[in-house]
Design an enzyme around this catalytic site. Sequence first.
Site, PDB file in Angstrom:
ATOM      1  N   CYS A   9     104.965  11.305  12.282  1.00  0.00           N
ATOM      2  CA  CYS A   9     105.163  10.463  11.096  1.00  0.00           C
ATOM      3  C   CYS A   9     105.934  11.284  10.071  1.00  0.00           C
ATOM      4  O   CYS A   9     106.521  12.323  10.415  1.00  0.00           O
ATOM      5  CB  CYS A   9     103.828   9.948  10.552  1.00  0.00           C
ATOM      6  SG  CYS A   9     102.712  11.230   9.949  1.00  0.00           S
TER       7      CYS A   9
ATOM      8  N   ARG B  95      99.159   9.386   9.079  1.00  0.00           N
ATOM      9  CA  ARG B  95      99.173   8.593  10.316  1.00  0.00           C
ATOM     10  C   ARG B  95      99.118   9.434  11.588  1.00  0.00           C
ATOM     11  O   ARG B  95      98.259   9.205  12.452  1.00  0.00           O
ATOM     12  CB  ARG B  95     100.419   7.695  10.353  1.00  0.00           C
ATOM     13  CG  ARG B  95     100.400   6.590   9.327  1.00  0.00           C
ATOM     14  CD  ARG B  95     101.759   5.946   9.145  1.00  0.00           C
ATOM     15  NE  ARG B  95     102.715   6.863   8.521  1.00  0.00           N
ATOM     16  CZ  ARG B  95     103.982   6.574   8.250  1.00  0.00           C
ATOM     17  NH1 ARG B  95     104.455   5.393   8.581  1.00  0.00           N
ATOM     18  NH2 ARG B  95     104.755   7.459   7.659  1.00  0.00           N
TER      19      ARG B  95
ATOM     20  N   ASP C 296     102.787   3.078   6.137  1.00  0.00           N
ATOM     21  CA  ASP C 296     102.436   4.345   5.490  1.00  0.00           C
ATOM     22  C   ASP C 296     101.313   4.095   4.486  1.00  0.00           C
ATOM     23  O   ASP C 296     101.503   3.379   3.501  1.00  0.00           O
ATOM     24  CB  ASP C 296     103.692   4.869   4.774  1.00  0.00           C
ATOM     25  CG  ASP C 296     103.480   6.234   4.169  1.00  0.00           C
ATOM     26  OD1 ASP C 296     102.331   6.707   4.167  1.00  0.00           O
ATOM     27  OD2 ASP C 296     104.472   6.813   3.703  1.00  0.00           O
TER      28      ASP C 296
HETATM   29  P1  4NP Z   1     102.269  10.124   6.686  1.00  0.00           P
HETATM   30  O1  4NP Z   1     102.175   9.692   5.157  1.00  0.00           O
HETATM   31  O2  4NP Z   1     103.745  10.102   7.070  1.00  0.00           O
HETATM   32  O3  4NP Z   1     101.490   9.069   7.406  1.00  0.00           O
HETATM   33  O4  4NP Z   1     101.650  11.509   6.779  1.00  0.00           O
HETATM   34  C1  4NP Z   1     102.901  10.343   4.153  1.00  0.00           C
HETATM   35  C2  4NP Z   1     102.337  11.404   3.499  1.00  0.00           C
HETATM   36  C3  4NP Z   1     103.034  12.049   2.500  1.00  0.00           C
HETATM   37  C4  4NP Z   1     104.314  11.618   2.166  1.00  0.00           C
HETATM   38  C5  4NP Z   1     104.906  10.558   2.848  1.00  0.00           C
HETATM   39  C6  4NP Z   1     104.189   9.922   3.849  1.00  0.00           C
HETATM   40  N1  4NP Z   1     105.027  12.279   1.137  1.00  0.00           N
HETATM   41  O5  4NP Z   1     106.166  11.866   0.848  1.00  0.00           O
HETATM   42  O6  4NP Z   1     104.510  13.237   0.552  1.00  0.00           O
END
Ligand code: 4NP
Length: 155
Positions: free
Chosen positions: A7, A13, A123
């Site tokens: 992800c 995720r 997300d």
């Molecule tokens: P993930 O969620 O891709 O499911 O881990 C996110 C966590 C942090 C960020 C973006 C998506 N961020 O931009 O910090």
Amino acid sequence: MKILMVCLGNICRSPLAEGIMEFKIEQAHLNWQVDSAGTNGYHVGEAPHRLSQKVAQMHGIDISRQRARNIIPADFDHFDIVYAMAEDVIEEIRWRTGKNFNDAKVKLLMNELYPGRNIDVPDPWYGPESGYREVFDMINRACDKIVEHYAFHKK
Ligand code: 4NP
């Protein structure tokens, strides 16, 4: 089979996807490996988001020891399948892995459950716990399908 779950941040995720898949691998006594990685590097070295940890724990899955890392080009040498949680993640993987990017190894996770529909695992980063529960449920069902598909039918 060696599976990499990917992800953006590797804190919401894909740590759930790694933990859920690991749980199913153990339950089914499969000789598979699973790991996870991110593409944006903002949280490298961090443990999974507390709500991902909480929702996993509610299902008896401990993901607390995972630490975020970025995908690297060599991941395409090691892993057989790279599951992206969403379509934007595929573009980030392409950009980060350059000439090692292998289209044939990259799949959108939810296409295992709903082939060809290109559904993203949303997300949950900015949202409440219900979003994490929804994400858990989607990934859980997709991982069941993966085990059924690759372990039992050997297609
Ligand atoms: P993930 O969620 O891709 O499911 O881990 C996110 C966590 C942090 C960020 C973006 C998506 N961020 O931009 O910090």
